[in-house]
Design an enzyme around this catalytic site. Structure first.
Site, PDB file in Angstrom:
ATOM      1  N   ASN A   9      51.964  13.312 115.762  1.00  0.00           N
ATOM      2  CA  ASN A   9      51.889  12.112 114.910  1.00  0.00           C
ATOM      3  C   ASN A   9      52.957  12.252 113.828  1.00  0.00           C
ATOM      4  OD1 ASN A   9      51.227  10.076 113.134  1.00  0.00           O
ATOM      5  ND2 ASN A   9      49.233  10.932 112.548  1.00  0.00           N
ATOM      6  N   TRP A  10      54.020  11.483 113.981  1.00  0.00           N
ATOM      7  CA  TRP A  10      55.122  11.593 113.014  1.00  0.00           C
ATOM      8  C   TRP A  10      54.823  10.898 111.694  1.00  0.00           C
ATOM      9  CZ3 TRP A  10      60.489  10.934 115.952  1.00  0.00           C
ATOM     10  CH2 TRP A  10      60.680  12.058 116.779  1.00  0.00           C
ATOM     11  N   LYS A  11      53.734  10.133 111.641  1.00  0.00           N
ATOM     12  CA  LYS A  11      53.368   9.391 110.425  1.00  0.00           C
ATOM     13  C   LYS A  11      54.584   8.566 109.940  1.00  0.00           C
ATOM     14  CE  LYS A  11      49.849  12.833 109.553  1.00  0.00           C
ATOM     15  NZ  LYS A  11      49.058  13.610 108.609  1.00  0.00           N
ATOM     16  N   HIS A  90      42.716   7.067 112.044  1.00  0.00           N
ATOM     17  CA  HIS A  90      43.181   8.276 111.350  1.00  0.00           C
ATOM     18  C   HIS A  90      42.629   8.255 109.920  1.00  0.00           C
ATOM     19  CE1 HIS A  90      45.784  11.183 109.379  1.00  0.00           C
ATOM     20  NE2 HIS A  90      46.065  11.653 110.580  1.00  0.00           N
ATOM     21  N   GLU A  92      43.928   8.888 107.196  1.00  0.00           N
ATOM     22  CA  GLU A  92      44.818   8.266 106.200  1.00  0.00           C
ATOM     23  C   GLU A  92      44.670   6.747 106.229  1.00  0.00           C
ATOM     24  OE1 GLU A  92      48.416  10.254 107.440  1.00  0.00           O
ATOM     25  OE2 GLU A  92      47.657  12.138 106.634  1.00  0.00           O
ATOM     26  N   GLU A 160      39.511  15.711 113.236  1.00  0.00           N
ATOM     27  CA  GLU A 160      40.446  16.107 112.186  1.00  0.00           C
ATOM     28  C   GLU A 160      39.709  16.188 110.852  1.00  0.00           C
ATOM     29  OE1 GLU A 160      44.734  15.112 113.385  1.00  0.00           O
ATOM     30  OE2 GLU A 160      43.912  13.347 112.426  1.00  0.00           O
ATOM     31  N   GLY A 166      47.369  18.401 106.559  1.00  0.00           N
ATOM     32  CA  GLY A 166      48.520  18.576 105.682  1.00  0.00           C
ATOM     33  C   GLY A 166      48.307  19.576 104.562  1.00  0.00           C
ATOM     34  N   SER A 206      46.592  20.858 110.265  1.00  0.00           N
ATOM     35  CA  SER A 206      47.348  22.091 109.991  1.00  0.00           C
ATOM     36  C   SER A 206      47.518  22.989 111.216  1.00  0.00           C
ATOM     37  CB  SER A 206      46.722  22.866 108.826  1.00  0.00           C
ATOM     38  OG  SER A 206      46.797  22.099 107.631  1.00  0.00           O
ATOM     39  N   GLY A 227      50.465  16.824 113.002  1.00  0.00           N
ATOM     40  CA  GLY A 227      51.284  16.029 112.101  1.00  0.00           C
ATOM     41  C   GLY A 227      52.581  16.740 111.775  1.00  0.00           C
ATOM     42  N   GLY A 228      52.596  17.448 110.645  1.00  0.00           N
ATOM     43  CA  GLY A 228      53.825  18.056 110.130  1.00  0.00           C
ATOM     44  C   GLY A 228      54.592  18.885 111.144  1.00  0.00           C
TER      45      GLY A 228
HETATM   46  P1  PGA Z   1      48.916  17.960 109.933  1.00  0.00           P
HETATM   47  O1  PGA Z   1      48.371  16.484 110.244  1.00  0.00           O
HETATM   48  O2  PGA Z   1      49.147  18.640 111.275  1.00  0.00           O
HETATM   49  O3  PGA Z   1      50.178  17.747 109.165  1.00  0.00           O
HETATM   50  O4  PGA Z   1      47.851  18.655 109.154  1.00  0.00           O
HETATM   51  C1  PGA Z   1      47.478  16.267 111.289  1.00  0.00           C
HETATM   52  C2  PGA Z   1      47.202  14.790 111.426  1.00  0.00           C
HETATM   53  O5  PGA Z   1      47.103  14.092 110.412  1.00  0.00           O
HETATM   54  O6  PGA Z   1      47.068  14.286 112.559  1.00  0.00           O
END
Ligand code: PGA
Length: 246
Positions: A9-11, A90, A92, A160, A166, A206, A227-228
């Site tokens: 997920n590149w957000k 998600h 967020e 998650e 993150g 993470s 994500g990251g």
């Molecule tokens: P992260 O994000 O790997 O940067 O913790 C995971 C996600 O939000 O899907």
């Protein structure tokens, strides 16, 4: 047999120059696991034209098929641009846009109607965990966010924990196992043994190369939503390789 899935997920990250990361993922993506990258919507079309072994997804869709919703994107538009899956609910989006479980369920149905696989996210906050409510929260998010017609093809569930996204904080493998075992039994009792055991369960929060193998060894973890560490192939490829080897 559930096919393992490494989803990135590149957000809100990535310009056209980032598409070279897809080229650098090709070797890792030729293994047993499915590799999915969800770039920002602006890149879906160009990403899908040179995705190779990688499948391309989106990060959200609207619940309506079309209409007067300025700035929004329908599932059909994402499919038309080259997406085959979409992340929904998600944390967020639940936090920033007030998305409820019921709204996530509407979006899931919209995704299915367009032929997209829905990757439905659930997860507890730190307060939920510290007050012993983790399984209650996950149970009610699953119940409210998943429509009745889930199958192993049209739906993936991602666990998650909000406090792990993150932050570099990762639950113990026992904590992940507890939630994944609970999710599996919840899905089997709602959708029947065959369907409930066919739906893939991802862990997210993470995940990085250094912890991927131990997370993938947990039973009922069928892959990760990353994500990251999905932004650069040099970080994501070792995670995919760990999944291929699991
Ligand atoms: P992260 O994000 O790997 O940067 O913790 C995971 C996600 O939000 O899907």
């Amino acid at each position: 047999m559930r096919r393992k899935l490494a989803a990135g997920n590149w957000k809100m990250n990535g310009l056209a120059s980032a598409l070279s990361e897809l080229d650098a993922l090709q070797d890792a993506a030729s293994g047993a696991a499915e590799v999915l990258i969800c770039p920002p919507a602006t890149l879906i079309s160009s990403a899908s034209s040179h995705a190779g072994n990688v499948t391309i997804g989106a990060q959200d869709c609207h619940s309506a098929p079309s209409g007067a919703h300025t700035g929004e994107l329908s599932a059909e538009m994402l499919k038309d641009a080259g997406a085959s899956a979409v992340i929904l609910g998600h944390s967020e989006r639940r936090a920033d846009h007030g998305e409820s479980d019921a709204y996530v369920a509407y979006k899931t149905q919209a995704a299915w109607a367009a032929g997209l696989t829905a990757i439905v996210c659930v997860g507890e906050t730190l307060n939920d965990r510290e007050t012993g409510q983790t399984l209650d929260v996950i149970g009610s998010q699953l119940s409210g966010s998943l429509p009745d017609d889930c199958t192993g093809e049209n739906t993936v569930v991602a666990y998650e924990p909000v406090w792990a996204i993150g932050t570099g904080k990762v639950p113990t493998t026992e904590q992940i196992a507890e939630v994944h075992t609970f999710m599996r039994s919840t899905l089997m009792s709602r959708f029947g043994d065959d369907t409930g055991s066919a739906i893939r369960l991802l862990y997210g929060g993470s995940v990085k190369a250094s912890n991927a193998a131990e997370i993938f060894a947990v039973s009922d973890v069928d892959g990760a939503l990353v994500g990251g560490a999905s932004l650069k192939a040099v970080d994501f490829a070792p995670i995919v390789e760990a999944l291929n080897a699991s």
